[in-house]
Motif scaffolding. Structure first.
Motif, mmCIF file in Angstrom:
data_model
loop_
_atom_site.group_PDB
_atom_site.id
_atom_site.type_symbol
_atom_site.label_atom_id
_atom_site.label_comp_id
_atom_site.label_asym_id
_atom_site.label_seq_id
_atom_site.Cartn_x
_atom_site.Cartn_y
_atom_site.Cartn_z
ATOM 1 N N ARG A 192 -11.600 45.168 16.752
ATOM 2 C CA ARG A 192 -11.800 43.800 16.280
ATOM 3 C C ARG A 192 -11.444 43.701 14.793
ATOM 4 N NH1 ARG A 192 -17.327 41.962 18.150
ATOM 5 N NH2 ARG A 192 -17.184 44.158 18.157
ATOM 6 N N GLY A 193 -11.870 44.703 14.004
ATOM 7 C CA GLY A 193 -11.546 44.703 12.579
ATOM 8 C C GLY A 193 -10.057 44.821 12.341
ATOM 9 N N LEU A 194 -9.391 45.631 13.166
ATOM 10 C CA LEU A 194 -7.949 45.787 13.028
ATOM 11 C C LEU A 194 -7.223 44.505 13.410
ATOM 12 C CD1 LEU A 194 -6.078 47.978 12.128
ATOM 13 C CD2 LEU A 194 -5.857 48.725 14.465
ATOM 14 N N THR A 195 -7.724 43.817 14.425
ATOM 15 C CA THR A 195 -7.132 42.540 14.820
ATOM 16 C C THR A 195 -7.267 41.522 13.697
ATOM 17 O OG1 THR A 195 -7.667 42.987 17.117
ATOM 18 C CG2 THR A 195 -7.166 40.708 16.552
ATOM 19 N N VAL A 196 -8.438 41.465 13.090
ATOM 20 C CA VAL A 196 -8.655 40.544 11.964
ATOM 21 C C VAL A 196 -7.756 40.943 10.800
ATOM 22 C CG1 VAL A 196 -10.338 39.795 10.248
ATOM 23 C CG2 VAL A 196 -10.986 39.937 12.649
ATOM 24 N N ALA A 197 -7.620 42.234 10.560
ATOM 25 C CA ALA A 197 -6.787 42.699 9.446
ATOM 26 C C ALA A 197 -5.321 42.320 9.645
ATOM 27 C CB ALA A 197 -6.909 44.213 9.305
ATOM 28 N N LEU A 198 -4.865 42.361 10.871
ATOM 29 C CA LEU A 198 -3.467 42.040 11.122
ATOM 30 C C LEU A 198 -3.204 40.537 11.132
ATOM 31 C CD1 LEU A 198 -2.635 44.694 13.844
ATOM 32 C CD2 LEU A 198 -2.026 44.724 11.431
ATOM 33 N N THR A 199 -4.217 39.741 11.460
ATOM 34 C CA THR A 199 -4.003 38.299 11.495
ATOM 35 C C THR A 199 -4.210 37.640 10.143
ATOM 36 O OG1 THR A 199 -6.287 37.967 12.217
ATOM 37 C CG2 THR A 199 -4.590 38.102 13.934
ATOM 38 N N THR A 200 -5.057 38.197 9.307
ATOM 39 C CA THR A 200 -5.279 37.662 7.955
ATOM 40 C C THR A 200 -5.075 38.776 6.946
ATOM 41 O OG1 THR A 200 -7.633 38.122 8.131
ATOM 42 C CG2 THR A 200 -6.915 35.908 8.742
ATOM 43 N N PRO A 201 -3.838 39.071 6.604
ATOM 44 C CA PRO A 201 -3.576 40.256 5.793
ATOM 45 C C PRO A 201 -4.167 40.202 4.393
ATOM 46 C CG PRO A 201 -1.572 38.992 6.126
ATOM 47 C CD PRO A 201 -2.633 38.378 6.976
ATOM 48 N N ALA A 202 -4.126 39.084 3.723
ATOM 49 C CA ALA A 202 -4.601 39.045 2.337
ATOM 50 C C ALA A 202 -6.106 39.249 2.272
ATOM 51 C CB ALA A 202 -4.207 37.723 1.694
ATOM 52 N N ALA A 203 -6.857 38.517 3.072
ATOM 53 C CA ALA A 203 -8.312 38.642 3.038
ATOM 54 C C ALA A 203 -8.762 40.006 3.534
ATOM 55 C CB ALA A 203 -8.940 37.539 3.880
ATOM 56 N N ALA A 204 -8.137 40.490 4.597
ATOM 57 C CA ALA A 204 -8.521 41.789 5.142
ATOM 58 C C ALA A 204 -8.177 42.902 4.173
ATOM 59 C CB ALA A 204 -7.829 42.017 6.475
ATOM 60 N N ALA A 205 -7.031 42.823 3.527
ATOM 61 C CA ALA A 205 -6.641 43.861 2.586
ATOM 62 C C ALA A 205 -7.589 43.875 1.400
ATOM 63 C CB ALA A 205 -5.201 43.651 2.122
ATOM 64 N N ALA A 206 -7.989 42.718 0.930
ATOM 65 C CA ALA A 206 -8.929 42.662 -0.185
ATOM 66 C C ALA A 206 -10.264 43.262 0.225
ATOM 67 C CB ALA A 206 -9.100 41.225 -0.649
ATOM 68 N N GLU A 207 -10.682 43.016 1.467
ATOM 69 C CA GLU A 207 -11.931 43.599 1.947
ATOM 70 C C GLU A 207 -11.808 45.110 2.086
ATOM 71 O OE1 GLU A 207 -14.357 43.584 6.073
ATOM 72 O OE2 GLU A 207 -13.826 41.604 5.286
ATOM 73 N N VAL A 208 -10.681 45.578 2.574
ATOM 74 C CA VAL A 208 -10.445 47.007 2.710
ATOM 75 C C VAL A 208 -10.476 47.667 1.343
ATOM 76 C CG1 VAL A 208 -8.665 48.711 3.289
ATOM 77 C CG2 VAL A 208 -9.188 46.877 4.865
ATOM 78 N N CYS A 209 -9.870 47.035 0.352
ATOM 79 C CA CYS A 209 -9.861 47.594 -0.993
ATOM 80 C C CYS A 209 -11.259 47.615 -1.596
ATOM 81 C CB CYS A 209 -8.906 46.807 -1.890
ATOM 82 S SG CYS A 209 -7.169 47.110 -1.500
ATOM 83 N N ALA A 210 -12.061 46.614 -1.310
ATOM 84 C CA ALA A 210 -13.433 46.586 -1.819
ATOM 85 C C ALA A 210 -14.245 47.727 -1.224
ATOM 86 C CB ALA A 210 -14.081 45.248 -1.506
ATOM 87 N N ASP A 211 -13.966 48.087 0.021
ATOM 88 C CA ASP A 211 -14.677 49.196 0.655
ATOM 89 C C ASP A 211 -14.171 50.541 0.151
ATOM 90 O OD1 ASP A 211 -16.122 47.386 2.122
ATOM 91 O OD2 ASP A 211 -14.865 47.572 3.922
ATOM 92 N N THR A 212 -12.867 50.674 -0.015
ATOM 93 C CA THR A 212 -12.266 51.940 -0.401
ATOM 94 C C THR A 212 -12.460 52.242 -1.880
ATOM 95 O OG1 THR A 212 -10.591 51.609 1.279
ATOM 96 C CG2 THR A 212 -10.136 53.271 -0.372
#
Length: 131
Positions: free
Chosen positions: A6-26
Motif C-alpha cells: 500500500r505504501g509503495l502504491t501511494v509512493a508511485l502515485t504521488t511521487p513528491a509527497a511520498a518522496a518527501a515522507e521517505v526522506c523524513a523517515d530516512t
C-alpha cells in the motif's frame, strides 16, 4: 493489501509527497537541498558498521595480519554489497530522486582503496635470498 504494498502504491502515485515522507523517515535532519557524494560518503562512514570495520582495518594493518585483513576485506565487501544492492523495493531510487541521499560511489571507491591497501600491506615480503 499489505502495508508495504500500500505504501509503495501511494509512493508511485504521488511521487513528491511520498518522496518527501521517505526522506523524513530516512534522514530526519535533511534540510531540503541535494546531498553530494562527499556528504553521502561521510554519512556512510559514520555508521556503526563502518566504524567497526575501520577499526578492524586499522588493527589488521597495525599487526600486519594477512588473515585478519582478508576477513576484514570480506566484511567490507558484504557491507558495500548491502549498500549497493540492498534495496529491493525501490525506495532508494525515490530518495535519490528527491535529493536526500547522494551517490554511494565515492564511499565505495574509498572502501576499495582501503581494502586494496590492506591486502598489499599485509602481503608477506620475500626474503631476498636470490644470489
Amino acid at each position: 493489501m499489505g502495508p508495504l504494498r500500500r505504501g509503495l502504491t501511494v509512493a508511485l502515485t504521488t511521487p513528491a509527497a511520498a518522496a518527501a515522507e521517505v526522506c523524513a523517515d530516512t534522514r530526519p535532519g535533511w534540510k531540503g537541498g541535494p546531498v553530494s557524494a562527499f556528504d553521502e560518503a561521510l554519512f556512510l562512514a559514520m555508521t556503526p558498521a563502518a566504524l567497526v570495520l575501520i577499526l578492524a582495518s586499522a588493527l589488521a594493518v597495525r599487526f600486519r595480519h594477512q588473515w585478519g585483513a582478508l576477513i576484514v576485506v570480506v566484511l567490507w565487501s558484504i557491507f558495500v554489497s548491502f549498500i549497493a544492492l540492498g534495496d529491493p523495493t525501490g525506495v532508494r531510487a525515490l530518495e535519490i530522486a528527491e535529493g536526500c541521499i547522494g551517490s554511494p560511489a565515492l564511499f565505495i571507491a574509498g572502501v576499495a582503496a582501503i581494502c586494496g591497501g590492506m591486502i598489499y600491506y599485509t602481503t608477506p615480503r620475500e626474503s631476498g635470498t636470490d644470489t
